[in-house]
Each structure stands twice: as C-alpha cells, then as structure tokens.
Motif scaffolding. Structure first.
Motif, PDB file in Angstrom:
ATOM      1  N   LEU A   1       0.854  -1.174  -0.107  1.00  0.00           N
ATOM      2  CA  LEU A   1      -0.049  -0.065  -0.012  1.00  0.00           C
ATOM      3  C   LEU A   1       0.895   1.115  -0.059  1.00  0.00           C
ATOM      4  N   ARG A   2       0.621   2.204  -0.855  1.00  0.00           N
ATOM      5  CA  ARG A   2       1.323   3.618  -1.190  1.00  0.00           C
ATOM      6  C   ARG A   2       0.159   4.461  -0.845  1.00  0.00           C
TER       7      ARG A   2
ATOM      8  N   LYS B   1       4.402  -8.302   0.970  1.00  0.00           N
ATOM      9  CA  LYS B   1       4.461  -9.544   1.711  1.00  0.00           C
ATOM     10  C   LYS B   1       3.271  -9.996   1.976  1.00  0.00           C
ATOM     11  N   THR B   2       3.119 -11.230   2.294  1.00  0.00           N
ATOM     12  CA  THR B   2       2.301 -12.134   2.339  1.00  0.00           C
ATOM     13  C   THR B   2       1.467 -11.904   3.630  1.00  0.00           C
ATOM     14  N   ASN B   3       0.157 -12.104   3.796  1.00  0.00           N
ATOM     15  CA  ASN B   3      -0.554 -12.092   4.960  1.00  0.00           C
ATOM     16  C   ASN B   3      -0.412 -10.655   5.627  1.00  0.00           C
TER      17      ASN B   3
ATOM     18  N   LYS C   1      -5.045  -7.578   6.575  1.00  0.00           N
ATOM     19  CA  LYS C   1      -5.488  -6.922   7.997  1.00  0.00           C
ATOM     20  C   LYS C   1      -4.778  -5.514   8.040  1.00  0.00           C
ATOM     21  N   GLU C   2      -3.457  -5.409   8.080  1.00  0.00           N
ATOM     22  CA  GLU C   2      -2.494  -4.285   8.163  1.00  0.00           C
ATOM     23  C   GLU C   2      -3.014  -3.307   7.045  1.00  0.00           C
TER      24      GLU C   2
ATOM     25  N   ILE D   1      -5.891   1.677   5.706  1.00  0.00           N
ATOM     26  CA  ILE D   1      -6.984   2.517   4.843  1.00  0.00           C
ATOM     27  C   ILE D   1      -8.272   2.821   5.859  1.00  0.00           C
ATOM     28  N   THR D   2      -8.555   2.229   6.642  1.00  0.00           N
ATOM     29  CA  THR D   2      -9.637   2.536   7.689  1.00  0.00           C
ATOM     30  C   THR D   2      -9.208   4.116   8.422  1.00  0.00           C
TER      31      THR D   2
END
Length: 182
Positions: free
Chosen positions: A91-92, A115-117, A120-121, A126-127
C-alpha cells in the motif's frame, strides 16, 4: 432423446461437469499434491494499491463521502485478491500527511511494503485515513517503481483516486516510465 429447453440441457451438462470435478477432487490425493507443487512454483503476483487521501476525497459523490466510497472499493478489491495464490500486496498513500493548503507535491509514501498475509494491516491503515493534502499522481507513480523488489514477478499497480494531477505532473509519462522498468 430431444431436449426442447436448451437451458435445461446446459444445466444438466454443468451439473454433470460439477459432479465430475467434485468427484475427481475428492479421490485424487496425488493430483492435489501435484497442484500444490505447481502453485508453489507459480510466479508471484504483486499488487501495489495506491490510495488517494487528498483533501478532495472529503467531497461528496452520490450523497456519500468520496473517501468512504474509495475505502469500500479498496476493501472489495483486497478481498477479491486474497483468493489468488502467490499474491503479495502493498500500500502506497498520497496526500495523507501535509494539510491542504498548501499541500506537498512529494506527499507520497509506501506505508506497507510487499509481503504475504498483510491484508488486515492494509485494511486497518486504509480505515484510519482522513482526507488531508493534494494529489501528486505522477510523483506517486514514479516513486512506486521503487516499491517493487524486482521485475521478475507479475507487477501490478491499482490507483484509487477521485482527482486529477495537482502538481503539474503527467500520469501518462509516469506510465511509460513504469513500463520501461517492468
């Protein structure tokens, strides 16, 4: 036997095919192991999500705040990608730190690397975003070339924005640059 209803015939064929696939999946353990090995060897697909958190996202569209619409869209996109094997997300975000006015044409940052998984992060970050700065689209795209660890993977960029370039940049020029970098 003659079928007068083509939809019924199609349904029977699809039902038969589905039954065959279910039966073959349940009875072929070596096939499942082979499939697992193939997926492990499949190339990594990287998807960089570039998210617009500029001040213009506080505006309304069809009665709803644009940032809320963009967040919902991002979540739907992320949820659809998690079903694909060997996908890594990053995410940028731009326009998220320097308040407008004046804003900052370099307000773009890779906030979560590949990265994988990390879904949630990404969703949590974003939230938390609030509309803040301006829209440096070209700069963000050019900077995103550095976000990818290599060009041997299937590299993708998805940008979620409502705006137009506010820093005299040229997103088309940035696209050409990214293509040249792979």
């Amino acid at each position: 036997m003659v079928f007068h209803n083509k939809n019924f015939l199609l349904f029977v064929v699809l039902l038969s095919l589905q039954s065959f696939l279910l039966f073959s999946q349940n009875t072929c353990k070596p096939c499942e192991e082979k499939k697992k090995k193939l997926l492990q060897k499949a190339p990594i697909t990287r998807v960089l999500l570039i998210f617009d958190a500029s001040n213009s996202m506080s505006g309304k569209w069809q009665g709803k705040e644009k940032i809320s619409i963009a967040k919902d869209l991002a979540f739907q996109l992320i949820d659809s990608l998690i079903k694909i094997p060997n996908v890594q997300l990053a995410l940028r975000v731009y326009g998220s730190t320097v308040k407008y006015p004046p804003g900052d044409c370099k307000d773009s940052k890779l906030v979560i690397p590949f990265k994988t998984n990390n879904i949630k992060e990404i969703k949590n970050l974003i939230t938390s975003l609030k509309p803040t700065g301006i829209t440096p689209i070209e700069y963000s795209l050019i900077q995103s070339a550095k976000d990818f660890p290599d060009n041997t993977s299937l590299n993708n960029i998805i940008i979620i924005t409502d705006g137009i370039e506010e820093c005299k940049g040229d997103p088309c020029k940035a696209r050409q640059y990214l293509e040249s970098k792979g």
